[in-house]
Motif scaffolding. Structure first.
Motif, PDB file in Angstrom:
ATOM      1  N   ARG A  86      -8.842   0.727 -21.454  1.00  0.00           N
ATOM      2  CA  ARG A  86      -9.438   1.891 -20.360  1.00  0.00           C
ATOM      3  C   ARG A  86      -9.116   1.372 -19.100  1.00  0.00           C
ATOM      4  N   TRP A  87      -8.787   0.166 -18.766  1.00  0.00           N
ATOM      5  CA  TRP A  87      -8.666  -0.251 -17.350  1.00  0.00           C
ATOM      6  C   TRP A  87      -7.660  -1.459 -17.772  1.00  0.00           C
ATOM      7  N   LEU A  88      -6.638  -1.697 -16.823  1.00  0.00           N
ATOM      8  CA  LEU A  88      -5.624  -2.687 -16.674  1.00  0.00           C
ATOM      9  C   LEU A  88      -6.268  -4.122 -16.121  1.00  0.00           C
ATOM     10  N   ARG A  89      -5.900  -5.248 -16.826  1.00  0.00           N
ATOM     11  CA  ARG A  89      -6.162  -6.450 -16.226  1.00  0.00           C
ATOM     12  C   ARG A  89      -5.390  -7.594 -16.869  1.00  0.00           C
ATOM     13  N   PRO A  90      -5.215  -8.640 -16.427  1.00  0.00           N
ATOM     14  CA  PRO A  90      -4.602  -9.628 -16.957  1.00  0.00           C
ATOM     15  C   PRO A  90      -4.836  -9.885 -18.519  1.00  0.00           C
ATOM     16  N   GLY A  91      -4.041  -9.564 -19.422  1.00  0.00           N
ATOM     17  CA  GLY A  91      -4.528  -9.713 -20.843  1.00  0.00           C
ATOM     18  C   GLY A  91      -4.948  -8.451 -21.656  1.00  0.00           C
ATOM     19  N   ALA A  92      -5.125  -7.427 -20.995  1.00  0.00           N
ATOM     20  CA  ALA A  92      -5.263  -6.229 -21.526  1.00  0.00           C
ATOM     21  C   ALA A  92      -4.236  -5.688 -22.201  1.00  0.00           C
ATOM     22  N   LEU A  93      -2.912  -5.972 -22.246  1.00  0.00           N
ATOM     23  CA  LEU A  93      -1.970  -5.318 -23.108  1.00  0.00           C
ATOM     24  C   LEU A  93      -1.195  -6.655 -24.080  1.00  0.00           C
ATOM     25  N   ASP A  94      -2.032  -7.924 -24.002  1.00  0.00           N
ATOM     26  CA  ASP A  94      -1.540  -8.994 -24.941  1.00  0.00           C
ATOM     27  C   ASP A  94      -1.111  -8.497 -26.177  1.00  0.00           C
ATOM     28  N   GLY A  95       0.205  -8.703 -26.894  1.00  0.00           N
ATOM     29  CA  GLY A  95       0.515  -8.451 -27.917  1.00  0.00           C
ATOM     30  C   GLY A  95       1.165  -7.044 -28.278  1.00  0.00           C
ATOM     31  N   LYS A  96       0.989  -6.385 -27.246  1.00  0.00           N
ATOM     32  CA  LYS A  96       1.512  -4.686 -27.174  1.00  0.00           C
ATOM     33  C   LYS A  96       2.821  -4.812 -26.665  1.00  0.00           C
ATOM     34  N   VAL A  97       3.761  -3.990 -27.131  1.00  0.00           N
ATOM     35  CA  VAL A  97       5.215  -3.728 -26.788  1.00  0.00           C
ATOM     36  C   VAL A  97       5.137  -2.155 -26.167  1.00  0.00           C
ATOM     37  N   GLY A 105       0.808  -1.141   0.126  1.00  0.00           N
ATOM     38  CA  GLY A 105      -0.240   0.046  -0.020  1.00  0.00           C
ATOM     39  C   GLY A 105       0.960   1.265  -0.015  1.00  0.00           C
ATOM     40  N   SER A 106       1.911   1.137   0.790  1.00  0.00           N
ATOM     41  CA  SER A 106       2.948   2.325   0.945  1.00  0.00           C
ATOM     42  C   SER A 106       3.439   2.585  -0.585  1.00  0.00           C
ATOM     43  N   ALA A 107       3.549   1.542  -1.329  1.00  0.00           N
ATOM     44  CA  ALA A 107       4.315   1.645  -2.602  1.00  0.00           C
ATOM     45  C   ALA A 107       3.414   2.150  -3.681  1.00  0.00           C
ATOM     46  N   LEU A 108       2.186   2.327  -3.209  1.00  0.00           N
ATOM     47  CA  LEU A 108       1.340   2.845  -4.404  1.00  0.00           C
ATOM     48  C   LEU A 108       1.196   4.442  -4.191  1.00  0.00           C
ATOM     49  N   GLY A 109       0.522   4.980  -4.828  1.00  0.00           N
ATOM     50  CA  GLY A 109       0.326   6.646  -4.752  1.00  0.00           C
ATOM     51  C   GLY A 109       0.571   7.254  -6.008  1.00  0.00           C
ATOM     52  N   VAL A 110       1.197   8.210  -6.161  1.00  0.00           N
ATOM     53  CA  VAL A 110       1.325   9.038  -7.325  1.00  0.00           C
ATOM     54  C   VAL A 110       2.190   8.330  -8.489  1.00  0.00           C
ATOM     55  N   PRO A 111       3.315   7.627  -8.097  1.00  0.00           N
ATOM     56  CA  PRO A 111       3.830   6.716  -9.094  1.00  0.00           C
ATOM     57  C   PRO A 111       3.186   5.730  -9.722  1.00  0.00           C
ATOM     58  N   ALA A 112       2.376   5.082  -9.001  1.00  0.00           N
ATOM     59  CA  ALA A 112       1.642   3.676  -9.488  1.00  0.00           C
ATOM     60  C   ALA A 112       0.363   4.486 -10.213  1.00  0.00           C
ATOM     61  N   LEU A 113      -0.061   5.593  -9.740  1.00  0.00           N
ATOM     62  CA  LEU A 113      -1.151   6.173 -10.493  1.00  0.00           C
ATOM     63  C   LEU A 113      -0.706   6.697 -11.626  1.00  0.00           C
ATOM     64  N   THR A 114       0.288   7.168 -11.775  1.00  0.00           N
ATOM     65  CA  THR A 114       0.917   7.728 -13.135  1.00  0.00           C
ATOM     66  C   THR A 114       1.413   6.632 -13.914  1.00  0.00           C
ATOM     67  N   ALA A 115       1.687   5.551 -13.623  1.00  0.00           N
ATOM     68  CA  ALA A 115       2.030   4.204 -14.409  1.00  0.00           C
ATOM     69  C   ALA A 115       0.746   3.704 -14.929  1.00  0.00           C
ATOM     70  N   HIS A 116      -0.257   3.686 -14.157  1.00  0.00           N
ATOM     71  CA  HIS A 116      -1.410   3.284 -14.607  1.00  0.00           C
ATOM     72  C   HIS A 116      -1.954   4.426 -15.920  1.00  0.00           C
ATOM     73  N   ARG A 117      -1.847   5.616 -15.577  1.00  0.00           N
ATOM     74  CA  ARG A 117      -2.427   6.478 -16.535  1.00  0.00           C
ATOM     75  C   ARG A 117      -1.674   6.298 -17.900  1.00  0.00           C
ATOM     76  N   VAL A 118      -0.344   6.307 -17.718  1.00  0.00           N
ATOM     77  CA  VAL A 118       0.394   6.258 -18.956  1.00  0.00           C
ATOM     78  C   VAL A 118       0.072   4.873 -20.030  1.00  0.00           C
ATOM     79  N   LEU A 119      -0.518   3.936 -19.273  1.00  0.00           N
ATOM     80  CA  LEU A 119      -0.623   2.568 -19.776  1.00  0.00           C
ATOM     81  C   LEU A 119      -2.074   2.589 -20.495  1.00  0.00           C
ATOM     82  N   THR A 120      -3.037   3.573 -19.923  1.00  0.00           N
ATOM     83  CA  THR A 120      -4.475   3.391 -20.328  1.00  0.00           C
ATOM     84  C   THR A 120      -4.747   4.804 -21.292  1.00  0.00           C
ATOM     85  N   VAL A 121      -4.011   5.457 -21.413  1.00  0.00           N
ATOM     86  CA  VAL A 121      -4.088   6.835 -22.149  1.00  0.00           C
ATOM     87  C   VAL A 121      -4.446   6.791 -23.661  1.00  0.00           C
TER      88      VAL A 121
END
Length: 167
Positions: A88-99, A66-82
Protein backbone atom coordinates in the motif's frame (compact mmCIF):
# COMPACT_ATOMS: atom_id res chain seq x y z
CA UNK A 1 -8.74 33.82 -19.88
CA UNK A 2 -5.13 33.01 -20.63
CA UNK A 3 -3.15 31.40 -17.86
CA UNK A 4 0.43 30.96 -16.77
CA UNK A 5 1.43 27.29 -17.04
CA UNK A 6 3.13 24.59 -14.99
CA UNK A 7 1.76 22.11 -12.51
CA UNK A 8 4.76 21.27 -10.32
CA UNK A 9 7.22 23.30 -8.32
CA UNK A 10 8.91 23.83 -4.97
CA UNK A 11 8.67 27.05 -2.97
CA UNK A 12 8.70 28.63 0.45
CA UNK A 13 5.18 29.65 1.47
CA UNK A 14 4.89 33.44 1.51
CA UNK A 15 1.36 33.84 2.86
CA UNK A 16 -1.69 31.70 3.62
CA UNK A 17 -5.45 32.15 3.56
CA UNK A 18 -7.50 32.80 6.67
CA UNK A 19 -8.51 29.14 7.16
CA UNK A 20 -4.95 27.80 6.81
CA UNK A 21 -2.57 27.34 9.75
CA UNK A 22 -0.43 30.50 9.94
CA UNK A 23 2.56 28.33 10.95
CA UNK A 24 2.80 27.27 7.31
CA UNK A 25 4.24 30.68 6.38
CA UNK A 26 7.96 30.11 5.73
CA UNK A 27 7.48 26.35 5.22
CA UNK A 28 9.33 24.73 2.31
CA UNK A 29 6.88 22.76 0.15
CA UNK A 30 6.49 21.02 -3.18
CA UNK A 31 3.39 21.75 -5.23
CA UNK A 32 1.31 19.63 -7.55
CA UNK A 33 -1.51 20.50 -9.95
CA UNK A 34 -0.86 24.22 -9.38
CA UNK A 35 -2.36 25.36 -12.70
CA UNK A 36 -5.28 22.90 -12.71
CA UNK A 37 -8.45 25.00 -12.81
CA UNK A 38 -6.57 28.15 -11.83
CA UNK A 39 -5.15 31.04 -13.85
CA UNK A 40 -1.57 30.77 -12.58
CA UNK A 41 0.79 27.84 -12.36
CA UNK A 42 4.30 27.53 -11.02
CA UNK A 43 5.80 29.51 -13.91
CA UNK A 44 4.24 32.62 -12.34
CA UNK A 45 6.09 34.71 -9.77
CA UNK A 46 3.28 33.94 -7.30
CA UNK A 47 0.51 31.36 -7.41
CA UNK A 48 -2.31 30.29 -5.10
CA UNK A 49 -3.06 26.61 -4.47
CA UNK A 50 -5.23 24.70 -2.00
CA UNK A 51 -3.28 23.92 1.19
CA UNK A 52 -3.39 20.15 0.55
CA UNK A 53 -1.49 20.68 -2.73
CA UNK A 54 1.44 22.26 -0.85
CA UNK A 55 3.24 19.23 0.59
CA UNK A 56 6.03 19.76 3.18
CA UNK A 57 9.50 19.35 1.65
CA UNK A 58 12.05 17.75 4.02
CA UNK A 59 15.01 19.96 4.92
CA UNK A 60 17.46 17.52 3.31
CA UNK A 61 15.63 17.75 -0.05
CA UNK A 62 16.49 20.68 -2.29
CA UNK A 63 14.03 22.70 -4.32
CA UNK A 64 15.32 20.86 -7.41
CA UNK A 65 14.07 17.58 -5.92
CA UNK A 66 10.77 19.16 -4.88
CA UNK A 67 10.26 20.54 -8.37
CA UNK A 68 10.79 17.07 -9.84
CA UNK A 69 7.91 15.69 -7.80
CA UNK A 70 4.29 16.22 -8.72
CA UNK A 71 2.08 14.43 -11.21
CA UNK A 72 4.78 12.09 -12.65
CA UNK A 73 6.02 11.06 -9.19
CA UNK A 74 2.49 10.64 -7.82
CA UNK A 75 1.56 8.55 -10.86
CA UNK A 76 4.69 6.42 -10.51
CA UNK A 77 3.90 5.80 -6.84
CA UNK A 78 0.31 4.90 -7.71
CA UNK A 79 1.24 2.30 -10.34
CA UNK A 80 3.59 0.62 -7.86
CA UNK A 81 0.99 0.45 -5.08
CA UNK A 82 -2.23 -0.33 -6.95
CA UNK A 83 -1.72 -4.09 -7.41
CA UNK A 84 -4.02 -6.20 -5.26
CA UNK A 85 -1.10 -8.16 -3.79
CA UNK A 86 1.30 -5.22 -3.76
CA UNK A 87 2.30 -2.84 -1.00
CA UNK A 88 0.00 0.00 0.00
CA UNK A 89 2.98 2.28 0.75
CA UNK A 90 6.49 2.24 -0.69
CA UNK A 91 9.50 1.94 1.57
CA UNK A 92 12.87 0.17 1.33
CA UNK A 93 12.16 -3.56 1.01
CA UNK A 94 8.47 -3.15 0.06
CA UNK A 95 9.12 -4.61 -3.41
CA UNK A 96 11.86 -7.12 -2.52
CA UNK A 97 11.64 -10.14 -4.83
CA UNK A 98 9.35 -8.34 -7.31
CA UNK A 99 10.15 -7.63 -10.94
CA UNK A 100 8.78 -4.37 -12.31
CA UNK A 101 8.43 -3.50 -15.99
CA UNK A 102 8.77 0.26 -16.44
CA UNK A 103 7.35 1.10 -19.85
CA UNK A 104 8.90 4.26 -21.26
CA UNK A 105 11.75 4.43 -18.76
CA UNK A 106 13.18 7.61 -20.27
CA UNK A 107 9.92 9.55 -19.82
CA UNK A 108 8.88 11.27 -16.58
CA UNK A 109 6.49 8.64 -15.19
CA UNK A 110 8.57 5.67 -16.35
CA UNK A 111 11.71 7.20 -14.89
CA UNK A 112 9.86 7.75 -11.61
CA UNK A 113 8.69 4.13 -11.62
CA UNK A 114 12.29 2.98 -12.08
CA UNK A 115 13.61 5.14 -9.26
CA UNK A 116 10.86 4.29 -6.77
CA UNK A 117 10.85 0.57 -7.64
CA UNK A 118 14.64 0.32 -7.26
CA UNK A 119 14.50 2.22 -3.95
CA UNK A 120 11.82 -0.21 -2.74
CA UNK A 121 13.97 -3.23 -3.67
CA UNK A 122 12.53 -4.42 -7.00
CA UNK A 123 14.42 -5.70 -10.00
CA UNK A 124 13.53 -3.36 -12.85
CA UNK A 125 13.24 -3.97 -16.58
CA UNK A 126 12.53 -0.96 -18.75
CA UNK A 127 11.47 -0.25 -22.31
CA UNK A 128 12.61 2.77 -24.29
CA UNK A 129 11.72 4.13 -27.71
CA UNK A 130 15.24 4.32 -29.17
CA UNK A 131 18.92 3.95 -28.30
CA UNK A 132 19.10 7.75 -28.13
CA UNK A 133 16.71 7.78 -25.15
CA UNK A 134 18.46 4.94 -23.33
CA UNK A 135 20.74 6.90 -21.01
CA UNK A 136 18.18 8.20 -18.46
CA UNK A 137 16.54 4.78 -18.11
CA UNK A 138 19.90 3.00 -17.95
CA UNK A 139 21.21 5.43 -15.33
CA UNK A 140 18.10 4.99 -13.19
CA UNK A 141 18.05 1.19 -13.46
CA UNK A 142 21.79 0.84 -12.83
CA UNK A 143 22.26 3.19 -9.91
CA UNK A 144 21.24 2.94 -6.31
CA UNK A 145 23.10 5.09 -3.85
CA UNK A 146 25.84 5.55 -6.44
CA UNK A 147 26.49 1.81 -6.76
CA UNK A 148 25.46 -0.02 -9.95
CA UNK A 149 22.79 -2.65 -9.25
CA UNK A 150 19.95 -4.53 -10.89
CA UNK A 151 18.96 -7.06 -8.30
CA UNK A 152 21.68 -9.57 -9.13
CA UNK A 153 23.47 -10.79 -6.03
CA UNK A 154 26.87 -9.66 -7.33
CA UNK A 155 25.58 -6.06 -7.50
CA UNK A 156 26.62 -5.41 -11.10
CA UNK A 157 24.37 -3.79 -13.65
CA UNK A 158 23.41 -6.09 -16.46
CA UNK A 159 24.45 -5.11 -19.94
CA UNK A 160 21.82 -3.03 -21.64
CA UNK A 161 20.72 -4.29 -25.04
CA UNK A 162 18.72 -2.24 -27.45
CA UNK A 163 16.50 -4.38 -29.60
CA UNK A 164 13.76 -3.03 -31.86
CA UNK A 165 10.33 -4.52 -31.40
CA UNK A 166 9.19 -6.77 -34.20
CA UNK A 167 5.71 -6.20 -35.50
Amino acid sequence: MEGIPHLEGAVTIDTVGERVDQNRVGQRVWLFMAAAGRPTGTAAEFTVVPAEQAVPLPDEAGFDVGSALGVPALTAHRVLTVAEDGPRWLRPGALDGKVVLAAGGAAAVGHGVIQLARWAGATVISTISSPETAWPATAAVCSRGGAPRTGKRDGRCRRVRHRPLRT
